[in-house]
Design a protein around this motif. Structure first.
Motif, PDB file in Angstrom:
ATOM      1  N   ALA A 218       0.835  -1.212   0.000  1.00 48.96           N
ATOM      2  CA  ALA A 218       0.000   0.000   0.000  1.00 48.96           C
ATOM      3  C   ALA A 218       0.863   1.252   0.000  1.00 48.96           C
ATOM      4  N   TYR A 219       1.937   1.231   0.791  1.00 47.92           N
ATOM      5  CA  TYR A 219       2.828   2.394   0.835  1.00 47.92           C
ATOM      6  C   TYR A 219       3.468   2.636  -0.526  1.00 47.92           C
ATOM      7  N   LEU A 220       3.896   1.571  -1.174  1.00 48.96           N
ATOM      8  CA  LEU A 220       4.499   1.726  -2.492  1.00 48.96           C
ATOM      9  C   LEU A 220       3.470   2.214  -3.508  1.00 48.96           C
ATOM     10  N   ASP A 221       2.254   1.693  -3.419  1.00 49.47           N
ATOM     11  CA  ASP A 221       1.199   2.145  -4.336  1.00 49.47           C
ATOM     12  C   ASP A 221       0.897   3.624  -4.134  1.00 49.47           C
ATOM     13  N   GLU A 222       0.828   4.049  -2.872  1.00 46.12           N
ATOM     14  CA  GLU A 222       0.537   5.460  -2.576  1.00 46.12           C
ATOM     15  C   GLU A 222       1.578   6.382  -3.189  1.00 46.12           C
ATOM     16  N   ASN A 223       2.797   5.877  -3.317  1.00 47.44           N
ATOM     17  CA  ASN A 223       3.875   6.704  -3.863  1.00 47.44           C
ATOM     18  C   ASN A 223       4.140   6.412  -5.341  1.00 47.44           C
ATOM     19  N   GLY A 224       3.178   5.755  -5.972  1.00 53.37           N
ATOM     20  CA  GLY A 224       3.233   5.601  -7.424  1.00 53.37           C
ATOM     21  C   GLY A 224       4.187   4.565  -7.950  1.00 53.37           C
ATOM     22  N   PHE A 225       4.563   3.581  -7.136  1.00 55.08           N
ATOM     23  CA  PHE A 225       5.493   2.556  -7.621  1.00 55.08           C
ATOM     24  C   PHE A 225       4.795   1.660  -8.636  1.00 55.08           C
ATOM     25  N   SER A 226       5.361   1.558  -9.830  1.00 58.24           N
ATOM     26  CA  SER A 226       4.763   0.746 -10.886  1.00 58.24           C
ATOM     27  C   SER A 226       5.611  -0.468 -11.238  1.00 58.24           C
ATOM     28  N   GLY A 227       6.706  -0.658 -10.520  1.00 56.28           N
ATOM     29  CA  GLY A 227       7.572  -1.797 -10.783  1.00 56.28           C
ATOM     30  C   GLY A 227       7.104  -3.043 -10.061  1.00 56.28           C
ATOM     31  N   GLU A 228       8.012  -3.986  -9.870  1.00 57.05           N
ATOM     32  CA  GLU A 228       7.682  -5.258  -9.237  1.00 57.05           C
ATOM     33  C   GLU A 228       8.219  -5.290  -7.811  1.00 57.05           C
ATOM     34  N   ILE A 229       7.441  -5.885  -6.912  1.00 55.96           N
ATOM     35  CA  ILE A 229       7.898  -6.121  -5.552  1.00 55.96           C
ATOM     36  C   ILE A 229       8.042  -7.631  -5.376  1.00 55.96           C
ATOM     37  N   ARG A 230       9.203  -8.061  -4.954  1.00 53.10           N
ATOM     38  CA  ARG A 230       9.473  -9.469  -4.751  1.00 53.10           C
ATOM     39  C   ARG A 230      10.027  -9.685  -3.343  1.00 53.10           C
ATOM     40  N   TYR A 231       9.909 -10.921  -2.851  1.00 54.89           N
ATOM     41  CA  TYR A 231      10.353 -11.249  -1.498  1.00 54.89           C
ATOM     42  C   TYR A 231      11.315 -12.431  -1.547  1.00 54.89           C
ATOM     43  N   ILE A 232      12.346 -12.369  -0.704  1.00 55.14           N
ATOM     44  CA  ILE A 232      13.280 -13.480  -0.603  1.00 55.14           C
ATOM     45  C   ILE A 232      12.655 -14.568   0.257  1.00 55.14           C
ATOM     46  N   GLN A 233      12.848 -15.817  -0.145  1.00 53.07           N
ATOM     47  CA  GLN A 233      12.297 -16.953   0.583  1.00 53.07           C
ATOM     48  C   GLN A 233      13.407 -17.718   1.301  1.00 53.07           C
TER      49      GLN A 233
END
Length: 688
Positions: free
Chosen positions: A230-245
């Motif tokens: 949500a924070y990234l969306d609020e700031n207009g992030f249009s890239g990809e968010i990935r998580y390390i497993q």
């Protein structure tokens, strides 16, 4: 310009690595244990200021963010996960508590050792009648009245998550699927976890425990991921968010939310990727990677480019069956507290953490730590750290060691500080031996990659103890796991059971089972943007000699399975068994128990150069000197101190020496030589 951003949440600091256009930037901000997402916001604002923009402007230049989070791990450690219920086959309500009769190593004969705290209390373990047999046939229909009774109990108790694990459900998931439909209808706001999704393999206790852990941490992780997204969306992030497993690969938010147990102990998983990536540039695929942060010391071993994976083991006293990189963690960090126990000096596992931190941080900490010992012995800058952003009270370190260690043991402060470092070094060496010598590997055959904010200060001391002749210390050492996230590949594990004697395996049937697993993995990678040509597949077999208790894993390439190929698999198993246990029994029948498809989605790591000065000499980078303690020198010796930011590429220096980087300090012991390569990696070797 587009960047890749790695974010790693640690116990003391949250680390940021921004890589792009051949450069890499390192940023750190204090972690915020009460709300880990706040540290992510703080760090992005810090990086944005460095780029003379706001967070939205920064995010416009970032193509992908890879994040390693500790929220699932902390929920399990601190027992702050969801209120969880369990639906299980009638008669199996107590398998979590019976634990196969197992007691942890070191406490096997300790009758007073307490049981692990149950993640699901007894009154929330609800039995349902109905039975599937080992061949997948239905022996008794599912009693839906039992399911609805469980639903009512969960509703009354206000559970947040429900785990479902039925006997032999991986052979026939029909009963679990019907329970899923009922829960979706009756408890739509409750998080659910099904064994057929999480761990569809034989071993009822392991499967149930893993499914419960998955449910227990699911709401916590889901809320955290939602806040970050949500924070990234609020700031207009249009890239990809990935998580390390925990398996060492990256995955999308949706994949991690589906199986949040993969986030447990994922924090250290970026370290082996970083270690291998760095060592390969020096021609080595045999790597011991160590990462010493503020709270803990993590160590892993990579042989021939492959890091050992563990399954079916206890993690924080809970049995886990998911594949996780074998990263040994001990309580030996820069914040580890030194104390006297009936007059005997010990270090850790308790840590001062980020708050209040070591005494020299001047944040209220009064107990002596490893960092305070480094300060007293002259290894660290006596006035400031983090490039001047953190003022230091070196006198506080002296007071803390004097009050708590030296005066009580009738030692001078410097001797007490040296004792603290000697003990923490021995503790770290023991951790390295667990993944090397105890597994049949000679550490002298490996390159050591040393990371963590505190690690480079101990690098050559550790190597001296182990006889390791080459150590690599990157300028990004203090953010090693975040660096590893930036260079990591995608990875998904698809699991299944296939119990059969190898001589009786139907090659076409086994090939079909793998084809189904691999199709699912390819589809998942495709949704994450990985092209088919960038997918690499491996096939893993858990096998054992007939009547053995434990299996060993055999990894094979993904080629068509034929009758001839099965003979090759059998031979590979005998070789692997001999490697692990020093003997093989080629005449003994062999059973296949479980199978696994490992799918890698390869990404091209960013080209990273050091951005180093190209003119001048190493003497131009000398910032002065100070007294530092080296036992081989008979005590304190005047030691040159270098400003790492001013050392040109190709420079060499000889120990004893101290190199101060912005976020870490490297100590070069006497008898060692350091050379800085073009990519910003110090290669430390023993002098001839």
């Amino acid at each position: 310009m587009t960047y890749r951003l790695g974010i790693d949440s640690g116990g003391t600091f949250t680390d940021f690595v921004l890589a792009g256009d051949g450069t890499v930037e390192v940023h750190k901000t204090p972690s915020t244990p009460s709300d880990p997402s706040q540290a992510v916001r703080d760090g992005l604002e810090l990086v944005a200021r460095e780029h003379d923009t706001d967070v939205s402007g920064l995010l416009d230049e970032i193509d992908i963010i890879i994040h390693g989070t500790t929220v699932a791990t902390n929920a399990l450690i601190e027992h702050t996960g969801a209120k969880t219920g369990l639906i299980c086959t009638a008669g199996h309500e107590d398998s979590l508590e019976i634990r196969l009769g197992h007691k942890e190593d070191g406490h096997r004969y300790d009758m007073n050792y307490p049981m692990a705290e149950m993640l699901v209390p007894r009154h929330l373990r609800m039995p349902v009648r109905g039975r599937v047999l080992s061949d997948g046939s239905e022996y008794a229909h599912l009693n839906e009245d039992d399911v609805y009774e469980a639903v009512e109990r969960f509703r009354e108790e206000g559970v947040d998550a429900v785990a479902v694990s039925l006997v032999w459900s991986f052979e026939n998931p029909a009963h679990e699927e019907r329970i899923r439909a009922i829960l979706d209808e009756e408890l739509p706001d409750v998080f659910t976890s099904f064994s057929t999704d999480v761990l569809p393999q034989v071993r009822e206790y392991t499967r149930t425990s893993t499914t419960v852990v998955n449910a227990y941490v699911k709401p916590t992780l889901d809320r955290y991921v939602a806040r970050v997204d949500a924070y990234l969306d609020e700031n207009g992030f249009s890239g990809e968010i990935r998580y390390i497993q925990a398996n060492g690969g990256i995955a999308s938010s949706d994949s991690l939310r589906r199986r949040p147990a993969y986030a447990i102990n994922s924090g250290p998983a970026g370290g082996p990727a970083a270690g291998l990536h760095l060592a390969r540039t020096f021609g080595s695929e045999d790597v011991i990677t160590v990462d010493m942060g503020g709270t803990s010391f993590d160590v892993s071993l990579t042989r021939d480019g492959s890091t050992e994976v563990r399954k079916d083991f206890d993690l924080m006293r809970y049995r886990m069956g998911l594949p996780m990189l074998h990263v040994e963690t001990i309580g030996a960090g820069g914040g580890s507290i030194a104390s006297l126990d009936r007059g005997v000096l010990q270090v850790g596992p308790q840590s001062a953490g980020a708050e209040p931190g070591p005494a020299c941080y001047d944040r209220g900490g009064t107990r002596p730590t490893v960092t305070d010992a480094l300060m007293v012995l002259g290894y660290l800058n006596q006035e400031e750290l983090l490039g001047g952003r953190m003022p230091i009270d070196s006198d506080a370190s002296t007071r803390a060691i004097e009050e708590h260690i030296a005066s009580a043991s009738q030692l001078d402060v410097e001797t007490a500080a040296a004792g603290i470092l000697e003990i923490v070094t021995k503790n770290m060496v023991d951790g390295i031996r667990q993944v090397s010598i105890e597994k049949g590997h000679d550490p002298r055959d490996f390159t050591m990659v040393c990371g963590g904010g505190a690690g480079p200060a101990h690098a050559t001391a550790l190597a001296d103890e182990l006889g390791v002749g080459r150590v690599l210390v990157p300028k990004t050492a203090s953010v090693l796991c975040a660096y590893g996230e930036v260079v990591s590949n995608y990875k998904h594990n698809q699991l299944a059971s296939y119990p059969s004697r190898i001589e009786a395996v139907d090659a076409a049937d086994l090939e079909g089972r793998f084809a189904a697993l691999e199709a699912e993995a390819r589809e998942r990678l495709a949704t994450e943007g990985i092209a088919a040509d960038d997918v690499e597949l491996q096939r893993v077999f858990e096998m054992r000699y007939r009547n053995q208790i434990k299996e060993c894993e055999v990894t094979m390439p993904a080629v068509e399975i034929t009758e001839e190929w099965l003979a090759t698999l059998r031979e590979a198993f005998d070789r692997r068994h001999e490697e692990l246990y020093t003997y093989a029994e080629p005449e003994t029948p062999v059973d296949v128990i479980n199978i696994e498809s490992v799918a890698y989605g390869h990404v091209t790591p960013p080209e990273i150069s050091g951005g180093l000065p190209t003119e001048g000499s190493v003497e131009d980078a000398r910032a002065g000197s100070r007294e530092a303690y080296f036992e081989s020198e008979g005590g304190f010796a005047e030691t040159p101190v270098y400003d790492g930011a001013r050392i040109p590429a190709g420079s060499e220096l000889v120990g004893p020496a101290i190199v101060e980087e912005t976020t870490t300090t490297m100590v070069v012991n006497p008898g060692w030589r350091a050379r800085l390569d073009d990519a910003g990696v110090y290669e430390l070797t023993v002098e001839d």
